[in-house]
Design a protein around this motif. Structure first.
Motif, PDB file in Angstrom:
ATOM      1  N   ALA A 142       0.831  -1.208   0.000  1.00 23.02           N
ATOM      2  CA  ALA A 142       0.000   0.000   0.000  1.00 23.02           C
ATOM      3  C   ALA A 142       0.864   1.257   0.000  1.00 23.02           C
ATOM      4  O   ALA A 142       0.564   2.244  -0.701  1.00 23.02           O
ATOM      5  CB  ALA A 142      -0.917  -0.008   1.226  1.00 23.02           C
ATOM      6  N   LEU A 143       1.957   1.243   0.776  1.00 20.11           N
ATOM      7  CA  LEU A 143       2.860   2.395   0.785  1.00 20.11           C
ATOM      8  C   LEU A 143       3.519   2.587  -0.578  1.00 20.11           C
ATOM      9  O   LEU A 143       3.673   3.721  -1.052  1.00 20.11           O
ATOM     10  CB  LEU A 143       3.926   2.198   1.865  1.00 20.11           C
ATOM     11  CG  LEU A 143       3.429   2.235   3.314  1.00 20.11           C
ATOM     12  CD1 LEU A 143       4.525   1.797   4.266  1.00 20.11           C
ATOM     13  CD2 LEU A 143       2.932   3.623   3.671  1.00 20.11           C
ATOM     14  N   ALA A 144       3.902   1.483  -1.211  1.00 18.33           N
ATOM     15  CA  ALA A 144       4.501   1.560  -2.545  1.00 18.33           C
ATOM     16  C   ALA A 144       3.505   2.096  -3.557  1.00 18.33           C
ATOM     17  O   ALA A 144       3.869   2.890  -4.437  1.00 18.33           O
ATOM     18  CB  ALA A 144       5.013   0.186  -2.972  1.00 18.33           C
ATOM     19  N   ALA A 145       2.236   1.685  -3.450  1.00 12.91           N
ATOM     20  CA  ALA A 145       1.207   2.195  -4.356  1.00 12.91           C
ATOM     21  C   ALA A 145       1.042   3.702  -4.187  1.00 12.91           C
ATOM     22  O   ALA A 145       0.899   4.444  -5.169  1.00 12.91           O
ATOM     23  CB  ALA A 145      -0.116   1.481  -4.097  1.00 12.91           C
ATOM     24  N   GLY A 146       1.063   4.165  -2.929  1.00 10.20           N
ATOM     25  CA  GLY A 146       0.971   5.598  -2.684  1.00 10.20           C
ATOM     26  C   GLY A 146       2.131   6.361  -3.295  1.00 10.20           C
ATOM     27  O   GLY A 146       1.948   7.449  -3.871  1.00 10.20           O
ATOM     28  N   LEU A 147       3.334   5.809  -3.211  1.00 11.23           N
ATOM     29  CA  LEU A 147       4.503   6.465  -3.816  1.00 11.23           C
ATOM     30  C   LEU A 147       4.428   6.437  -5.336  1.00 11.23           C
ATOM     31  O   LEU A 147       4.884   7.372  -6.001  1.00 11.23           O
ATOM     32  CB  LEU A 147       5.786   5.796  -3.330  1.00 11.23           C
ATOM     33  CG  LEU A 147       6.286   6.248  -1.963  1.00 11.23           C
ATOM     34  CD1 LEU A 147       7.483   5.406  -1.525  1.00 11.23           C
ATOM     35  CD2 LEU A 147       6.678   7.727  -1.988  1.00 11.23           C
ATOM     36  N   CYS A 148       3.863   5.373  -5.908  1.00 14.18           N
ATOM     37  CA  CYS A 148       3.661   5.336  -7.370  1.00 14.18           C
ATOM     38  C   CYS A 148       2.761   6.483  -7.805  1.00 14.18           C
ATOM     39  O   CYS A 148       3.041   7.164  -8.802  1.00 14.18           O
ATOM     40  CB  CYS A 148       3.040   4.000  -7.779  1.00 14.18           C
ATOM     41  SG  CYS A 148       4.167   2.601  -7.817  1.00 14.18           S
ATOM     42  N   ALA A 149       1.659   6.686  -7.077  1.00 13.10           N
ATOM     43  CA  ALA A 149       0.740   7.775  -7.404  1.00 13.10           C
ATOM     44  C   ALA A 149       1.428   9.129  -7.252  1.00 13.10           C
ATOM     45  O   ALA A 149       1.285  10.025  -8.108  1.00 13.10           O
ATOM     46  CB  ALA A 149      -0.498   7.696  -6.519  1.00 13.10           C
ATOM     47  N   VAL A 182       2.410   3.276 -13.467  1.00 19.54           N
ATOM     48  CA  VAL A 182       0.961   3.048 -13.462  1.00 19.54           C
ATOM     49  C   VAL A 182       0.622   1.576 -13.218  1.00 19.54           C
ATOM     50  O   VAL A 182      -0.222   1.249 -12.369  1.00 19.54           O
ATOM     51  CB  VAL A 182       0.338   3.530 -14.791  1.00 19.54           C
ATOM     52  CG1 VAL A 182      -1.154   3.170 -14.833  1.00 19.54           C
ATOM     53  CG2 VAL A 182       0.522   5.032 -14.952  1.00 19.54           C
ATOM     54  N   VAL A 183       1.270   0.669 -13.944  1.00 15.38           N
ATOM     55  CA  VAL A 183       0.980  -0.756 -13.767  1.00 15.38           C
ATOM     56  C   VAL A 183       1.318  -1.226 -12.350  1.00 15.38           C
ATOM     57  O   VAL A 183       0.493  -1.907 -11.708  1.00 15.38           O
ATOM     58  CB  VAL A 183       1.716  -1.602 -14.829  1.00 15.38           C
ATOM     59  CG1 VAL A 183       1.513  -3.092 -14.557  1.00 15.38           C
ATOM     60  CG2 VAL A 183       1.207  -1.259 -16.226  1.00 15.38           C
ATOM     61  N   PRO A 184       2.484  -0.886 -11.803  1.00 19.16           N
ATOM     62  CA  PRO A 184       2.743  -1.267 -10.406  1.00 19.16           C
ATOM     63  C   PRO A 184       1.730  -0.666  -9.429  1.00 19.16           C
ATOM     64  O   PRO A 184       1.365  -1.313  -8.445  1.00 19.16           O
ATOM     65  CB  PRO A 184       4.149  -0.724 -10.140  1.00 19.16           C
ATOM     66  CG  PRO A 184       4.781  -0.640 -11.472  1.00 19.16           C
ATOM     67  CD  PRO A 184       3.681  -0.291 -12.413  1.00 19.16           C
ATOM     68  N   VAL A 190       6.241   4.910 -22.001  1.00 13.86           N
ATOM     69  CA  VAL A 190       5.892   3.490 -21.955  1.00 13.86           C
ATOM     70  C   VAL A 190       6.689   2.769 -20.866  1.00 13.86           C
ATOM     71  O   VAL A 190       6.127   2.051 -20.027  1.00 13.86           O
ATOM     72  CB  VAL A 190       6.136   2.822 -23.328  1.00 13.86           C
ATOM     73  CG1 VAL A 190       5.807   1.327 -23.258  1.00 13.86           C
ATOM     74  CG2 VAL A 190       5.298   3.499 -24.404  1.00 13.86           C
ATOM     75  N   GLY A 191       8.019   2.962 -20.888  1.00 12.03           N
ATOM     76  CA  GLY A 191       8.864   2.216 -19.961  1.00 12.03           C
ATOM     77  C   GLY A 191       8.732   2.678 -18.530  1.00 12.03           C
ATOM     78  O   GLY A 191       8.559   1.854 -17.616  1.00 12.03           O
ATOM     79  N   PHE A 192       8.814   3.998 -18.297  1.00 14.12           N
ATOM     80  CA  PHE A 192       8.821   4.507 -16.930  1.00 14.12           C
ATOM     81  C   PHE A 192       7.425   4.827 -16.400  1.00 14.12           C
ATOM     82  O   PHE A 192       6.996   4.291 -15.372  1.00 14.12           O
ATOM     83  CB  PHE A 192       9.708   5.750 -16.843  1.00 14.12           C
ATOM     84  CG  PHE A 192       9.621   6.464 -15.516  1.00 14.12           C
ATOM     85  CD1 PHE A 192       9.950   5.804 -14.344  1.00 14.12           C
ATOM     86  CD2 PHE A 192       9.200   7.778 -15.443  1.00 14.12           C
ATOM     87  CE1 PHE A 192       9.863   6.445 -13.118  1.00 14.12           C
ATOM     88  CE2 PHE A 192       9.112   8.432 -14.221  1.00 14.12           C
ATOM     89  CZ  PHE A 192       9.441   7.761 -13.061  1.00 14.12           C
TER      90      PHE A 192
END
Length: 307
Positions: A185-192, A239-241, A231-233
């Motif tokens: 969940a923390l990683a998802a927040g950092l992705c956003a 987004v996918v992670p 696409v790559g980053f």
């Protein structure tokens, strides 16, 4: 003058990647040890120290003259010296902290010693995670790098890849419960946050600054960096992670961790190579026009080290 002295290459990008990810891993391990006395993952802690060491080795090779590498520790006013000392201390502290959970070592079970190591890992881990962005942001002649935003971008990516690395460690070996429960969940927040941060950074660089910065941004939006970046980053590495981290499934979070780590590697390579775009500093054009014949390579090298 050789191209090597004008730009940095893939070795520095890989150094930034490994050092940032490893430093974040030690930072999180130190916080967990200091606050809860728990071991996130022995494999993860040791891997964090090894990652920083790998980055330091590549940095030595990239800077050249590896047999004179110790000289980088001898200038207390230089940011490279500050970074080198913090990387070295982080490596040692991380190795001791990781091995303190292994019965084969004499410092196993020394709680007070682990607390001291945890404090050292927190401080040096944060510094090393933020250091690459701070180093690039100081280069006034590199329009895409210059400014405090670069440090925030690198720190965010380091924290994200650190979380992702622990998720992967939990996928392939034993880890603390928090790695399975809270870290995705923390990683998802950092992705956003990373997604929003990069959109904002490119918008600021393109809308309210110089023509050189606008030209640098166009390489990312419509030039030769556009496809690897979008696409790559941004898509595969962010987004996918973000989506996969939110799925309560061990396999999906493991894949998300791998993709987030891959995205961090792509981002650092793109940013380092974006430094090829540079502007003239005040007096530089006049300086170059007056270089004595036959000494251009040496004097250009001296000038470049100042920028």
């Amino acid at each position: 003058m050789s191209q090597k002295h004008e730009t940095w290459g893939w070795m520095l990008a890989v150094d930034f990647f490994f050092a940032g990810m490893g430093a974040a891993m030690l930072l999180f391990a130190g916080i967990a040890e200091l606050l809860t006395g728990s071991n996130l993952s022995t494999v993860g802690i040791l891997a964090g120290a090894v990652f920083i060491a790998m980055g330091a080795g590549l940095l030595v090779l990239e800077l050249g003259r590896p047999f004179q590498a110790l000289r980088v520790f001898m200038n207390p006013k230089a940011i490279l010296t500050f970074g080198a000392w913090n990387m070295s201390i982080a490596i040692v502290a991380g190795l001791f902290l990781g091995t303190s959970w292994l019965e084969a070592f004499p410092w196993f079970g020394l709680v007070g010693f682990r607390k001291i190591l945890a404090i050292v890992c927190i401080f040096t881990g944060f510094v090393v995670a933020a250091y690459p962005g701070a180093l690039l942001a100081r280069h006034k002649a590199r329009p895409f790098w210059n400014g405090p935003g670069m440090m925030v971008l690198f720190l965010t990516s380091s924290l994200l890849t650190g979380f992702a690395a622990y998720v992967v460690c939990g996928w392939i070996s034993e880890a603390a419960p928090v790695v399975y429960s809270a870290f995705p969940a923390l990683a998802a927040g950092l992705c956003a946050f990373q997604l929003v941060l990069w959109i904002g950074y490119l918008w600021i660089k393109s809308s309210g600054t110089t023509d050189r910065e606008l030209a640098a941004v166009k390489r990312w939006t419509s030039g030769n960096f556009a496809n690897p970046f979008r696409v790559g980053f941004m898509f595969l590495g962010t987004v996918v992670p973000l989506v996969l981290f939110l799925i309560p499934n061990e396999f999906s979070t493991g894949v998300a961790g791998i993709l987030a780590i891959l995205g961090g590697a792509i981002m650092r390579n793109l940013v380092v190579y974006a430094g090829q775009d540079r502007t003239w500093l005040p007096g530089e054009e006049k300086y170059r026009s007056r270089l004595p014949h036959g000494d251009e390579a040496f004097l250009q090298k001296v000038w470049t080290k100042q920028i």
